[in-house]
Design an enzyme around this catalytic site. Structure first.
Site, PDB file in Angstrom:
ATOM      1  N   ARG F  88      29.932  52.780  36.228  1.00 43.16           N
ATOM      2  CA  ARG F  88      29.610  51.964  37.405  1.00 43.16           C
ATOM      3  C   ARG F  88      30.688  50.922  37.662  1.00 43.16           C
ATOM      4  O   ARG F  88      30.991  50.589  38.802  1.00 43.16           O
ATOM      5  CB  ARG F  88      28.240  51.284  37.229  1.00 43.16           C
ATOM      6  CG  ARG F  88      27.039  52.219  37.188  1.00 43.16           C
ATOM      7  CD  ARG F  88      26.919  53.162  38.345  1.00 43.16           C
ATOM      8  NE  ARG F  88      25.761  54.042  38.285  1.00 43.16           N
ATOM      9  CZ  ARG F  88      25.689  55.163  37.553  1.00 43.16           C
ATOM     10  NH1 ARG F  88      26.692  55.541  36.778  1.00 43.16           N
ATOM     11  NH2 ARG F  88      24.607  55.909  37.598  1.00 43.16           N
ATOM     12  N   GLU F  91      33.521  52.649  39.161  1.00 42.44           N
ATOM     13  CA  GLU F  91      33.183  52.922  40.562  1.00 42.44           C
ATOM     14  C   GLU F  91      33.408  51.685  41.436  1.00 42.44           C
ATOM     15  O   GLU F  91      33.877  51.786  42.569  1.00 42.44           O
ATOM     16  CB  GLU F  91      31.728  53.380  40.650  1.00 42.44           C
ATOM     17  CG  GLU F  91      31.265  53.725  42.044  1.00 42.44           C
ATOM     18  CD  GLU F  91      29.845  54.264  42.046  1.00 42.44           C
ATOM     19  OE1 GLU F  91      29.556  55.224  41.295  1.00 42.44           O
ATOM     20  OE2 GLU F  91      28.984  53.709  42.767  1.00 42.44           O
ATOM     21  N   SER F 114      44.886  37.258  36.864  1.00 40.95           N
ATOM     22  CA  SER F 114      45.246  37.580  35.479  1.00 40.95           C
ATOM     23  C   SER F 114      44.070  38.179  34.709  1.00 40.95           C
ATOM     24  O   SER F 114      42.930  37.732  34.838  1.00 40.95           O
ATOM     25  CB  SER F 114      45.721  36.323  34.751  1.00 40.95           C
ATOM     26  OG  SER F 114      46.082  36.638  33.426  1.00 40.95           O
TER      27      SER F 114
END
Lengths: 147, 147, 147, 147, 147, 147, 147, 147, 147, 147
Positions: F88, F91, F114
């Site tokens: 997830r 994704e 960063s």
């Protein structure tokens, strides 16, 4: 222009005219397997064959010349084919690959079955439980030699 | 313990005893193609077959049980095989894949040649220019249906 | 011109006209699953079906012919799909794949569930905690046979 | 020791004792689909379930604890599965993926079918032309929302 | 025409007019995160939103319709992103992935953090040692359930 | 011996003793996010921290030394993660990656957020529609400079 | 035991005894190229050759038998080799591959240069600007034939 | 316009005019191997050579300038080549790669055979059993040095 | 229109006019390394710089605006570069990567050498044995911190 | 036993004894860069150097012999490195690769910067805004020549 353009033109004409590979092959005077492979951009035709194909598919002189140039071969667009029919062949290589290797080596020793000095014959076998596709592959055995 | 362990044991015993797949298959009573594939971990044996193989390869009862479990199939370790003999088969699929697809569809319509209801026969054809490996692949045609 | 051009035209017309797949399927007289797959370039239509689709999407004769040619199948552009909805299906195969394999083999023995002699039915199930998508997949079991 | 060790032990004991997943599930008191997935290292058991499984598979206390730890999920070893049965599922996603996407969106709008709030039911359908594997997948629809 | 064409047009107009996403979002009346994602082809607009965007970016009626079609999502062109800013996010998933997994499971048990019932808020935090990018990700926890 | 051996030992002890990362972190005196990442082999401890962890997990002196060696980082075993929870996150990067890039650049100009001068805070937000996982990521903005 | 174990043993003995491939080859009575390839697990020895190698490397009877089994060939562990010396060869194929193809086809027509009926000879050429490695590759030309 | 456009034009003209690389090289006054590689977009020509090629292939001034720009080299479109002729070379690197490495190190010590200070000579060797392709590769040995 | 179009135009104009990067950089007033990277689509120019470049390369106002948009960075088209010059850099990372990691950590502790707060200087060092390319890379050390 | 075993032993001893690469290099009498690369299995030592390292790391005679064998080089385990420090170098090649190529060709013409006749020097540069890592790479320019 390149060979791929010619291949696409052949396929487009074939669909719009409703031609059959078997009939194309008969006009060229060779097997349907080899002629189809050539029309799909995998084999090299000579001048007479190219002329015959030119008449069938309406190819001009330059396009006919491309049919006589050795193509960059390979008809799959991915390492593992996505089309179910072609995948089944990849699956056969995957499941039976080591078996084929073992049995050819058991019979012939170290070497390979040629994919160049090679022919293929695809036929239909009638079967009451459902017709079968029979494919005969025949390749010269090429032994590794010591030197 | 898993099926792979049994496969490795079978191969090790085969080498040290110098057995031939053809003889193993004869004892099992089936084709050399199917029996070899099974011994290499791609097919499932029944109890009687497993017992026969157990006697040939010195497999204990647990190992024989593994032969009766459906394996996770696939004998290649890379998407594109590195072994020259097996690669030639991948090359055939790569060069002729679209040709095979076209010709089967031309003869049978949309569908596939089954890799499950399938058999294979590997034979030697004597040829003065060098013997040939002939492989007959036979698979039931399975049509896509509308619904 | 190739099948992909026809697929893109169908999708473009569908968006601009605001058509629904369910209505398209009703006119063709088959399930919405099969008809949508065909419109997206994965199945082969017969001449009558192609004519109906031609009327709906404004396809000329040549485009209708392409609908009758068996396409090179495979609708994903990457080995692992990036679209969240389609990925969830890949995840199901990834998480439950070995489970599906075990349970089918336990019930049927060695073989596969056909993806060719196959049908699919997608329906909505009302649920107070949130409606559910129900998908019924039905494929013929094809056993490996010995030979 | 890790979860994978426990999975391998479960599978090994299952083969040597000849157990069936359906019976294991019955003792745990849940569906055969979920219990098999858990035994194959994809789901998390609670303490009582782990104890039951411990009795069936001869797992010691530490091994039972591992069954209660959320595993790193994913049962395939390659992005494209090599096993023919599991591959057929990947093929379904590949051929029908965009169709599934279109039809779910047509019915529900933008969102996904959950693979978490999800259940699966695998059954045999007798059929004179060959029995069929029926698989019902049911997942909650989760809509994308604006914010 | 497809959604990608509309996305490219939006981006081109944005550059030539010097628009800011924040202002576009204000006109649409939603968060800058969701509206930007939608303009980049990842989310689905409704008719009113599409009309607003049409006015901003000079989109015709057909282009506005495409904004209302659920897109094939996924904005990266490679499995591992090459752009340094996006790569840093991939690196966070790579370095901290198992940590995130452990801590969410420790708090919530087995399940996932939804990427669908999800929102994101990107803000600047002033800091004398250099301003910081703060990103708040909020997703509903979805538990795996037994069945 | 290497760092991975130490990581595996820590995880094994954690499961068998039923420890919680939050308690481990409290003893080390740092955030649960950083300490968990370190225990999972992604961060470097100092001597005092290593000693504390040694006492918790029963690590000998050599194992404590490995905790003080900078590890080869990266906790995923595949380019695209297979675990649903971690996927997830991948994704989110895939769907929102270009959005994040656009918005950070709109606010800060060219540069990156960063992943080194970085911290993460994972918390539970109670919600009657289902509790939410909130994750705050905070990274220093690092601008590209001309030279 | 497998061929790889024998290969590793040969290499280990070679290092500890400080043997040279050239001397090993001289005892076997064949070229250093072929014998080295065989010792590295790429070629198949006959019984007499295996016995000679057994004496040199202290291989027992079973290990000698493995030398007589056709191996699964392929000595690279990645599709693109990481070792600088071997990579330079991959680079030659990459940069000059289409050139080699064009020139062989110009001279011989469609076909390939065999990698089976093949030999290789590696020699040093003294050169005041730095000695050169000369490698002569010789492979039979195999023409594609029509059928 | 880029170098690839010029390469494609050269190939197209070569096919339509039926030119031979050997004749092109003779006019340029260099080996057929180097000139072909250059025409295929892998080497850099000087102004005089570009002018000669311009006359042969009908290249305008801008196209001739591109022949003098160092190209981005690499003539293969996939990591593993699909064309059978070029694949055989990849197979040689795969099967013999470690052998080549061992023998060059045995003769020269640590270092590489240069692919830059390199030349190649492709010739036909008549042979009653079938003519052979002989390829002589010559590369300067470059030793690794300590520092 | 996108940034890539502008990059291609810049390169095309550079070739047809025979410009040098060093001279372009001098007019912009920055290092040749940074300016070249920007012209190749990897860095972001400000309005004044874009105007200067517009004058040099004949870019219209819209094209100049694209130079001021942060690009999607990454100049390689494959994960492993195929161009010999760029590959040598990949090889340095491959062969020396762990060495660089060890030595920077030995000197600085856990952290990274920034690729953002970074500069590069490429110079020629005359050497009687052959001139050398010297490249000085300078990046700020960024330490991981605990939190 | 192989070179990798020796590398792992060296690293293990280094950690348990708390050695520094700089001190090891001083005893060998060469640069820290080259000696570290050798200890990490990328370079080849001579007998005297191996003896020195043997004394430092407690290597027996056989292990010292392995240090004198040319290793199979390549220190990364994935095509794209996952470790943040090493990744930054890969990113430099990715972002600046075409820039480096352009500037070296502009100065030197067609050819490469050698990664074999090569040296590297890693130093710390004190800087009030944060110390910098300076890395000087120096490689002989090797021109492509015509033939």
């Amino acid at each position: 222009m390149n060979r791929n353009d010619v291949t696409e033109k052949i396929i487009t004409v074939k669909v719009s005219k409703g031609l059959k590979w078997e009939d194309v092959a008969a006009k060229v005077g060779l097997s349907k397997e080899w002629v189809t492979a050539g029309c799909l951009g995998q084999m090299t035709f000579d001048a007479a064959q190219a002329k015959t194909l030119g008449a069938i598919f309406g190819l001009n002189e330059e396009e006919q010349k491309w049919l006589q140039v050795v193509p960059y071969k390979g008809s799959l667009t991915t390492a593992v084919p996505t089309d179910p029919l072609i995948y089944r062949w990849y699956e056969i290589v995957n499941v039976y690959g080591t078996t084929i290797k073992e049995l050819i080596h058991e019979e012939f020793g170290d070497g390979i079955m040629s994919a160049i000095d090679f022919k293929m014959d695809i036929t239909r076998e009638a079967d009451p439980k459902g017709d079968r596709v029979n494919v005969l592959l025949s390749g010269k055995f090429l032994p590794y030699k010591t030197y």
